[in-house]
Motif scaffolding. Structure first.
Motif, PDB file in Angstrom:
ATOM      1  N   SER A  95     -11.190 -14.997   4.377  1.00 57.72           N
ATOM      2  CA  SER A  95     -10.150 -14.538   3.468  1.00 57.72           C
ATOM      3  C   SER A  95     -10.568 -14.777   2.028  1.00 57.72           C
ATOM      4  O   SER A  95     -11.245 -15.749   1.718  1.00 57.72           O
ATOM      5  N   HIS A 138      -5.821 -12.918   0.122  1.00 54.52           N
ATOM      6  CA  HIS A 138      -5.988 -11.642   0.814  1.00 54.52           C
ATOM      7  C   HIS A 138      -6.275 -11.973   2.279  1.00 54.52           C
ATOM      8  O   HIS A 138      -7.391 -12.363   2.630  1.00 54.52           O
ATOM      9  N   LEU A 139      -5.251 -11.852   3.106  1.00 54.45           N
ATOM     10  CA  LEU A 139      -5.327 -12.211   4.513  1.00 54.45           C
ATOM     11  C   LEU A 139      -5.405 -10.964   5.374  1.00 54.45           C
ATOM     12  O   LEU A 139      -5.160  -9.858   4.895  1.00 54.45           O
ATOM     13  N   ASP A 140      -5.705 -11.136   6.643  1.00 52.43           N
ATOM     14  CA  ASP A 140      -5.721 -10.005   7.574  1.00 52.43           C
ATOM     15  C   ASP A 140      -4.364  -9.303   7.605  1.00 52.43           C
ATOM     16  O   ASP A 140      -4.301  -8.089   7.741  1.00 52.43           O
ATOM     17  N   ALA A 141      -3.290 -10.066   7.473  1.00 53.25           N
ATOM     18  CA  ALA A 141      -1.939  -9.515   7.541  1.00 53.25           C
ATOM     19  C   ALA A 141      -1.445  -8.967   6.206  1.00 53.25           C
ATOM     20  O   ALA A 141      -0.320  -8.490   6.111  1.00 53.25           O
ATOM     21  N   ARG A 195       0.559  -5.473   3.591  1.00 50.20           N
ATOM     22  CA  ARG A 195      -0.826  -5.145   3.939  1.00 50.20           C
ATOM     23  C   ARG A 195      -1.565  -4.593   2.726  1.00 50.20           C
ATOM     24  O   ARG A 195      -1.017  -3.821   1.954  1.00 50.20           O
ATOM     25  N   GLY A 200      -7.569  -5.282   3.027  1.00 46.78           N
ATOM     26  CA  GLY A 200      -8.821  -5.996   2.845  1.00 46.78           C
ATOM     27  C   GLY A 200      -8.647  -7.274   2.197  1.00 46.78           C
ATOM     28  O   GLY A 200      -9.341  -8.045   1.855  1.00 46.78           O
TER      29      GLY A 200
END
Length: 92
Positions: free
Chosen positions: A2, A21-24, A89, A92
């Motif tokens: 991240s 900036h996380l996957d979710a 979201r 990225g």
């Protein structure tokens, strides 16, 4: 991994604002200066020191933000990291 982006210092909160900036998606959070106390015991770290500390601890900060976003409490001392805003979201 991240990505953590430093947005600046919040003098009133004695914390640095970051965007994780996380996957979710993305979340803004505060990282208190007291977590950086080893840099200058009893004093506030310089901006350069704080930015370097945040970069060195970005994985733990991201994990704490992700836990908070999921309604969980991160392990001590990372439980001091607080959410400010969730952006959703970002791809990225």
């Amino acid at each position: 991994m991240s990505r953590i982006e430093v947005l600046g210092r919040d003098a009133g909160a004695e914390a640095y604002r970051v965007r994780a900036h996380l996957d979710a998606g993305t979340c803004e959070a505060q990282v208190p200066e007291c977590l950086m106390e080893t840099l200058r015991p009893g004093e506030r770290p310089s901006h350069q020191e704080a930015y370097e500390w945040i970069a060195a601890h970005r994985a733990r900060i991201a994990s704490a933000v992700a836990a908070r976003r999921g309604g969980q409490v991160p392990r001590t001392p990372w439980d001091l990291v607080t959410l400010l805003r969730e952006d959703g979201r970002d791809g990225g």
